[in-house]
Scaffold this motif. Structure first.
Motif, PDB file in Angstrom:
ATOM      1  N   SER A  76     -15.839  14.296 -19.952  1.00 37.07           N
ATOM      2  CA  SER A  76     -14.924  14.194 -18.967  1.00 37.07           C
ATOM      3  C   SER A  76     -15.077  13.574 -17.376  1.00 37.07           C
ATOM      4  O   SER A  76     -14.271  13.473 -16.547  1.00 37.07           O
ATOM      5  CB  SER A  76     -14.456  15.821 -18.514  1.00 37.07           C
ATOM      6  OG  SER A  76     -15.359  16.493 -18.125  1.00 37.07           O
ATOM      7  N   SER A  77     -16.330  13.184 -17.393  1.00 38.12           N
ATOM      8  CA  SER A  77     -16.837  12.440 -16.219  1.00 38.12           C
ATOM      9  C   SER A  77     -16.388  10.821 -16.313  1.00 38.12           C
ATOM     10  O   SER A  77     -16.192  10.368 -17.368  1.00 38.12           O
ATOM     11  CB  SER A  77     -18.290  12.523 -15.986  1.00 38.12           C
ATOM     12  OG  SER A  77     -18.677  13.984 -15.771  1.00 38.12           O
ATOM     13  N   SER A  78     -16.361  10.308 -15.158  1.00 36.08           N
ATOM     14  CA  SER A  78     -15.943   8.847 -15.199  1.00 36.08           C
ATOM     15  C   SER A  78     -17.045   7.932 -15.674  1.00 36.08           C
ATOM     16  O   SER A  78     -18.284   8.491 -15.955  1.00 36.08           O
ATOM     17  CB  SER A  78     -15.558   8.573 -13.789  1.00 36.08           C
ATOM     18  OG  SER A  78     -16.722   8.403 -12.822  1.00 36.08           O
ATOM     19  N   LYS A  79     -16.769   6.720 -15.990  1.00 33.17           N
ATOM     20  CA  LYS A  79     -18.088   5.859 -16.295  1.00 33.17           C
ATOM     21  C   LYS A  79     -18.980   5.728 -15.383  1.00 33.17           C
ATOM     22  O   LYS A  79     -20.290   5.740 -15.527  1.00 33.17           O
ATOM     23  CB  LYS A  79     -17.350   4.410 -16.802  1.00 33.17           C
ATOM     24  CG  LYS A  79     -18.546   3.394 -17.270  1.00 33.17           C
ATOM     25  CD  LYS A  79     -17.759   2.097 -17.639  1.00 33.17           C
ATOM     26  CE  LYS A  79     -18.922   1.224 -18.204  1.00 33.17           C
ATOM     27  NZ  LYS A  79     -18.352  -0.129 -18.444  1.00 33.17           N
ATOM     28  N   ARG A  80     -18.513   5.750 -14.174  1.00 35.98           N
ATOM     29  CA  ARG A  80     -19.436   5.672 -12.976  1.00 35.98           C
ATOM     30  C   ARG A  80     -20.320   6.845 -12.829  1.00 35.98           C
ATOM     31  O   ARG A  80     -21.543   6.837 -12.310  1.00 35.98           O
ATOM     32  CB  ARG A  80     -18.651   5.316 -11.615  1.00 35.98           C
ATOM     33  CG  ARG A  80     -19.623   5.379 -10.405  1.00 35.98           C
ATOM     34  CD  ARG A  80     -18.588   4.967  -9.002  1.00 35.98           C
ATOM     35  NE  ARG A  80     -19.670   5.233  -7.909  1.00 35.98           N
ATOM     36  CZ  ARG A  80     -19.159   4.389  -6.635  1.00 35.98           C
ATOM     37  NH1 ARG A  80     -17.906   4.250  -6.672  1.00 35.98           N
ATOM     38  NH2 ARG A  80     -20.001   4.536  -5.778  1.00 35.98           N
ATOM     39  N   GLU A  81     -19.719   7.862 -13.002  1.00 42.37           N
ATOM     40  CA  GLU A  81     -20.373   9.263 -13.158  1.00 42.37           C
ATOM     41  C   GLU A  81     -21.408   9.431 -14.122  1.00 42.37           C
ATOM     42  O   GLU A  81     -22.455  10.195 -13.873  1.00 42.37           O
ATOM     43  CB  GLU A  81     -19.497  10.324 -12.968  1.00 42.37           C
ATOM     44  CG  GLU A  81     -18.591  10.479 -11.619  1.00 42.37           C
ATOM     45  CD  GLU A  81     -17.454  11.682 -11.832  1.00 42.37           C
ATOM     46  OE1 GLU A  81     -17.116  12.185 -10.802  1.00 42.37           O
ATOM     47  OE2 GLU A  81     -17.000  11.867 -13.027  1.00 42.37           O
ATOM     48  N   ASN A  82     -21.165   8.816 -15.282  1.00 42.41           N
ATOM     49  CA  ASN A  82     -21.991   8.878 -16.361  1.00 42.41           C
ATOM     50  C   ASN A  82     -23.301   8.020 -16.143  1.00 42.41           C
ATOM     51  O   ASN A  82     -24.351   8.409 -16.331  1.00 42.41           O
ATOM     52  CB  ASN A  82     -21.280   8.280 -17.611  1.00 42.41           C
ATOM     53  CG  ASN A  82     -20.655   9.733 -18.317  1.00 42.41           C
ATOM     54  OD1 ASN A  82     -21.644  10.254 -19.245  1.00 42.41           O
ATOM     55  ND2 ASN A  82     -19.561  10.021 -18.502  1.00 42.41           N
ATOM     56  N   LEU A  83     -22.835   6.785 -15.326  1.00 43.74           N
ATOM     57  CA  LEU A  83     -23.930   5.885 -15.030  1.00 43.74           C
ATOM     58  C   LEU A  83     -24.927   6.472 -13.928  1.00 43.74           C
ATOM     59  O   LEU A  83     -26.191   6.591 -14.135  1.00 43.74           O
ATOM     60  CB  LEU A  83     -23.526   4.508 -14.448  1.00 43.74           C
ATOM     61  CG  LEU A  83     -24.515   3.473 -13.894  1.00 43.74           C
ATOM     62  CD1 LEU A  83     -25.305   3.304 -15.044  1.00 43.74           C
ATOM     63  CD2 LEU A  83     -23.667   2.293 -13.493  1.00 43.74           C
ATOM     64  N   GLU A  84     -24.282   7.139 -13.100  1.00 51.69           N
ATOM     65  CA  GLU A  84     -25.236   7.954 -11.882  1.00 51.69           C
ATOM     66  C   GLU A  84     -26.131   8.961 -12.641  1.00 51.69           C
ATOM     67  O   GLU A  84     -27.405   9.006 -12.320  1.00 51.69           O
ATOM     68  CB  GLU A  84     -24.376   8.387 -11.093  1.00 51.69           C
ATOM     69  CG  GLU A  84     -23.713   7.392 -10.139  1.00 51.69           C
ATOM     70  CD  GLU A  84     -22.645   8.047  -9.176  1.00 51.69           C
ATOM     71  OE1 GLU A  84     -22.379   9.090  -9.183  1.00 51.69           O
ATOM     72  OE2 GLU A  84     -22.443   7.273  -8.083  1.00 51.69           O
ATOM     73  N   ASP A  85     -25.498   9.466 -13.718  1.00 48.55           N
ATOM     74  CA  ASP A  85     -26.372  10.762 -14.315  1.00 48.55           C
ATOM     75  C   ASP A  85     -27.442   9.955 -14.973  1.00 48.55           C
ATOM     76  O   ASP A  85     -28.741  10.510 -14.984  1.00 48.55           O
ATOM     77  CB  ASP A  85     -25.266  11.536 -15.193  1.00 48.55           C
ATOM     78  CG  ASP A  85     -26.009  12.495 -15.826  1.00 48.55           C
ATOM     79  OD1 ASP A  85     -26.230  13.389 -15.296  1.00 48.55           O
ATOM     80  OD2 ASP A  85     -26.434  12.261 -17.013  1.00 48.55           O
ATOM     81  N   ALA A  86     -26.995   8.896 -15.599  1.00 51.29           N
ATOM     82  CA  ALA A  86     -28.348   8.295 -16.594  1.00 51.29           C
ATOM     83  C   ALA A  86     -29.528   7.590 -15.677  1.00 51.29           C
ATOM     84  O   ALA A  86     -30.428   7.837 -15.994  1.00 51.29           O
ATOM     85  CB  ALA A  86     -27.723   7.289 -17.417  1.00 51.29           C
ATOM     86  N   VAL A  87     -28.966   7.133 -14.683  1.00 51.54           N
ATOM     87  CA  VAL A  87     -30.058   6.872 -13.520  1.00 51.54           C
ATOM     88  C   VAL A  87     -30.588   7.724 -13.213  1.00 51.54           C
ATOM     89  O   VAL A  87     -31.925   7.389 -12.897  1.00 51.54           O
ATOM     90  CB  VAL A  87     -29.132   5.890 -12.281  1.00 51.54           C
ATOM     91  CG1 VAL A  87     -30.180   5.501 -11.172  1.00 51.54           C
ATOM     92  CG2 VAL A  87     -28.549   4.515 -13.179  1.00 51.54           C
TER      93      VAL A  87
END
Length: 262
Positions: A76-87
Motif C-alpha cells: 500500500s506504500s507508494s513507489k517512492r516509499e518502497n524505494l526509500e525502504d529498499a535503500v
C-alpha cells in the motif's frame, strides 16, 4: 546507548555483541529491526574503543529473513516509499560490509533471504552444521536484490544462480563448502569457536585491525597493478611510523606484551 525493541546490545571486553531479538518470529527482520541495527552500527562506527562486532540471533534461529507482514504492508506504500525502504535495507548491508571493524556473524537454525545477506556482508561467519539456509525470495514472487552484490562476491555467479533460481534449502555444512561460512561446527560448539577467535583477535593492535579491514576492502577484486602497489606501499609506510606499530615492535624485541594485549 539507545534502548532497543527488536535487538539486544552489550559491550564486553571491547567487543560489541548484537543479538537479533524476535525469537517468537525466528528473528524475522522488519522496519524496526533494520532501523535499530543501522542505528547501533552507526554508533559503534564512531566509537574507537571497540575491536570487533558480533551478530547473532536469540532463540531457535539466526533469522528467517524479511517479516512477510512487513513486506506485505509495503504493497500500500507508494513507489517512492518502497524505494526509500529498499535503500534503507541496502544501507544496512553496506554498514556491515564497510564497518571499520571486523564483523563476525554466528548463524544457527533458520537463515533465510536477507539474513544470508548479513552473513555475506560480514567478515567472518561461523555456522552450525544443522543450520537451514535458503534464498526463498523467488517462491514469494520477490528477488534477492539488495543482498545480491554480497552473495555473488562471496560465492560466485554460478552458485548464486543455482541457489537463487531453485530456492532450495542448504545446510550449514554446504554454506562452508560454498564459501559463505568460514567454519561449520555443531551448534553446541559455536560459542567456543567464537571465543577462541575473539581471544586471538584481542592480541591484535586495535588500529591495525581497522586498517586491515580497510585494506581488504580496498584491494579486493582489484587488478594487481602499479596503482595497487603504490597504494599498499603507502599504507604500510604510514603504519610503520605509527605509535601503535612502534609499541608493537618494541614489545616484541623486549619480549613483553604490547600495551593493547589482553
Amino acid at each position: 546507548m539507545t534502548d532497543f525493541k527488536h535487538i539486544l546490545f552489550e559491550k564486553a571486553d571491547e567487543i560489541g555483541f548484537i543479538s537479533l531479538n524476535r525469537p517468537e518470529y525466528h528473528n524475522a527482520m522488519d522496519a524496526i529491526m533494520i532501523s535499530e541495527l543501522s542505528s547501533i552500527l552507526n554508533e559503534i562506527h564512531k566509537d574507537p574503543s571497540y575491536r570487533a562486532i558480533v551478530i547473532r540471533g536469540k532463540g531457535k534461529s539466526f533469522s528467517s529473513g524479511a517479516d512477510l507482514n512487513y513486506m506485505q504492508s509495503l504493497i500500500s506504500s507508494s513507489k517512492r516509499e518502497n524505494l526509500e525502504d529498499a535503500v534503507t535495507l541496502a544501507g544496512l548491508f553496506d554498514l556491515i560490509y564497510n564497518c571499520p571493524l571486523p564483523v563476525i556473524s554466528i548463524a544457527h537454525g533458520n537463515v533465510f533471504g536477507g539474513a544470508i545477506g548479513i552473513l555475506a556482508a560480514s567478515d567472518i561467519v561461523y555456522c552450525s552444521d544443522t543450520a537451514k539456509l535458503s534464498f526463498s525470495e523467488l517462491k514469494l514472487g520477490l528477488i534477492p536484490s539488495t543482498i545480491s552484490p554480497y552473495i555473488i562476491q562471496k560465492i560466485g555467479e554460478s552458485k548464486s544462480a543455482e541457489l537463487f533460481f531453485s530456492c532450495r534449502s542448504f545446510s550449514g555444512t554446504e554454506a562452508f563448502d560454498f564459501g559463505l561460512a568460514n567454519k561449520t561446527v555443531s551448534e553446541s560448539e559455536l560459542d567456543a569457536t567464537l571465543n577462541a577467535f575473539l581471544n586471538e583477535l584481542r592480541m591484535s593492535a586495535p588500529g591495525a585491525l581497522s586498517k586491515t579491514k580497510l585494506l581488504i576492502r580496498s584491494v579486493s577484486g582489484k587488478e594487481i597493478d602499479s596503482e595497487i602497489r603504490r597504494f599498499t606501499s603507502r599504507v604500510i609506510a604510514e603504519v610503520r611510523i605509527s605509535d601503535e606499530a612502534q609499541e608493537g615492535m618494541k614489545a616484541f624485541l623486549e619480549k613483553r606484551k604490547p600495551n593493547w594485549s589482553k
